[in-house]
Design an enzyme around this catalytic site. Structure first.
Site, mmCIF file in Angstrom:
data_model
loop_
_atom_site.group_PDB
_atom_site.id
_atom_site.type_symbol
_atom_site.label_atom_id
_atom_site.label_comp_id
_atom_site.label_asym_id
_atom_site.label_seq_id
_atom_site.Cartn_x
_atom_site.Cartn_y
_atom_site.Cartn_z
ATOM 1 N N GLU A 1 4.540 -61.398 -39.572
ATOM 2 C CA GLU A 1 5.935 -61.686 -39.238
ATOM 3 C C GLU A 1 6.394 -62.986 -39.899
ATOM 4 O OE1 GLU A 1 8.400 -60.157 -38.473
ATOM 5 O OE2 GLU A 1 9.148 -60.416 -36.487
ATOM 6 N N THR B 1 18.247 -63.855 -42.047
ATOM 7 C CA THR B 1 17.669 -64.515 -40.873
ATOM 8 C C THR B 1 17.744 -66.036 -41.045
ATOM 9 O OG1 THR B 1 16.197 -62.642 -40.618
ATOM 10 C CG2 THR B 1 15.622 -64.587 -39.365
HETATM 11 P P1 ADP Z 1 14.202 -57.482 -38.989
HETATM 12 O O1 ADP Z 1 14.604 -58.342 -37.809
HETATM 13 O O2 ADP Z 1 15.000 -56.229 -39.053
HETATM 14 O O3 ADP Z 1 12.719 -57.278 -39.050
HETATM 15 P P2 ADP Z 1 13.822 -59.518 -40.916
HETATM 16 O O4 ADP Z 1 14.893 -60.268 -41.660
HETATM 17 O O5 ADP Z 1 12.986 -60.237 -39.915
HETATM 18 O O6 ADP Z 1 14.546 -58.258 -40.287
HETATM 19 O O7 ADP Z 1 12.784 -58.883 -41.962
HETATM 20 C C1 ADP Z 1 13.172 -58.201 -43.090
HETATM 21 C C2 ADP Z 1 12.614 -58.899 -44.329
HETATM 22 O O8 ADP Z 1 11.190 -58.739 -44.389
HETATM 23 C C3 ADP Z 1 13.166 -58.291 -45.591
HETATM 24 O O9 ADP Z 1 13.420 -59.364 -46.492
HETATM 25 C C4 ADP Z 1 12.031 -57.446 -46.134
HETATM 26 O O10 ADP Z 1 12.032 -57.319 -47.535
HETATM 27 C C5 ADP Z 1 10.783 -58.185 -45.649
HETATM 28 N N1 ADP Z 1 9.640 -57.273 -45.456
HETATM 29 C C6 ADP Z 1 8.433 -57.360 -46.041
HETATM 30 N N2 ADP Z 1 7.636 -56.348 -45.641
HETATM 31 C C7 ADP Z 1 8.354 -55.591 -44.785
HETATM 32 C C8 ADP Z 1 8.076 -54.412 -44.056
HETATM 33 N N3 ADP Z 1 6.907 -53.786 -44.135
HETATM 34 N N4 ADP Z 1 9.051 -53.932 -43.244
HETATM 35 C C9 ADP Z 1 10.242 -54.558 -43.146
HETATM 36 N N5 ADP Z 1 10.574 -55.663 -43.836
HETATM 37 C C10 ADP Z 1 9.634 -56.189 -44.649
#
Ligand code: ADP
Length: 308
Positions: free
Chosen positions: A129, A182
């Protein structure tokens, strides 16, 4: 012991109005599927991604980074392949990255004969995360792993509390198709807050947790208020005030930003009210040129699970 496992990794709502960075709950209407497979060759490989354009490099994908954190600790004499069937849009504010992080560590743990407990799995998932959010937090991970409502009492050491889910509670979640980074949603927040606001906020967190324990829907309604974060973050979500007003008029117990947005969630007593709230929220965005998805979900008290 099995060599391959298919799992459903659920979407989650973090913050839950007053509980910024600590509260979360689990959804069952939306989630990713993942396949985790044992291999003779050592190491972690992401072999397939469907749905969204995400990196295959293990160290650039949250699923891979979380898996590596656990792999380096477990030191098994096998490797793992990960397939991601992504249904939760990245950046939608309902824990897309968390679902991936949780999925790989949960699946590997099952295939290794469950050497780790749920808190330890959350710890490894936090490492993944951190790649998406630049900081280690567990407010989406904990509800995905434990199910229901959770409170992250602390991240160092990791201490997660499970909170009971009243049976008639349904969530309605609307996702306006706009992009919020974010990092931008973090930067917009004040560095200091007035003591009187802090007092009101922690009174609401305490009363919400109490209300969930005793299934007091009126108290849930009175507690679902965020006076600290929402006034800043709502500026990033067009029509937020109108959506919230309509949802509350339609009978929602509360309405707030899901995670760092742009999704907006409501909690409702019963499916009928959840449906009315869905119609009321949809009406607001259907009058604009912003596309949206909207879902009703029962609170998922099981969390991540194995599917056939
Ligand atoms: P959410 O709250 O929907 O998870 P975030 O902004 O925390 O959104 O996370 C999305 C970001 O994480 C994007 O930039 C994405 O490219 C990156 N990322 C890397 N690997 C993954 C994955 N397996 N699934 C989702 N997002 C990913």
């Amino acid at each position: 012991m099995k060599n391959e496992i298919r799992i459903f990794s659920p979407a989650t709502v973090a913050n839950v109005a007053c509980g910024f960075d600590v509260l979360g709950f689990c959804l069952d209407s939306q989630g990713d599927e993942m396949v985790i497979r044992k291999t003779k060759e050592k190491g972690i490989k992401i072999t397939y991604i469907e749905g969204y354009d995400l990196p295959y490099e293990t160290d650039k994908n949250v699923a891979g980074v979380a898996a590596l954190a656990m792999y380096e600790n477990a030191k098994p004499d096998c490797g793992f392949e990960i397939e991601i069937y992504k249904r939760i849009k990245p950046g939608s504010g309902i824990g897309s990255s968390a679902a991936s992080a949780v999925g790989s560590v949960f699946g590997m743990n099952e295939l290794l004969g469950k050497p780790y407990n749920k808190t330890q799995l959350t710890y490894f998932a936090m490492k993944g995360e951190a790649l998406a959010s630049k900081s280690e937090h567990a407010d989406n991970l904990a509800p995905a792993i434990f199910g229901g409502f959770t409170l992250v009492k602390s991240t160092l050491p990791l201490d997660i509390l499970q909170i009971p889910t009243p049976t008639e509670l349904y969530a309605t979640i609307i996702h306006p198709q706009i992009e919020i980074k974010t990092s931008e949603a973090r930067e917009i927040l004040p560095k200091n807050i007035p003591l009187k606001d802090a007092i009101a906020q922690w009174a609401n967190v305490g009363s919400l947790v109490h209300a969930l324990h005793i299934s007091d829907y009126k108290l849930i309604h009175r507690s679902l208020q965020d006076i600290i974060v929402e006034p800043y973050r709502k500026q990033l979500i067009p029509h937020f005030d109108d959506v919230k007003f309509s949802a509350m008029e339609a009978g929602a117990l509360g309405c707030a930003i899901s995670g760092s947005g742009p999704s907006i969630f409501t909690l409702n007593k019963g499916i009928e009210i959840a449906k009315n709230v869905k119609d009321a929220m949809s009406l607001i965005y259907s009058k604009t040129n912003i596309d949206f998805d909207i879902h009703i979900s029962k609170i998922n008290t099981q969390g991540i699970k194995i599917i056939n």
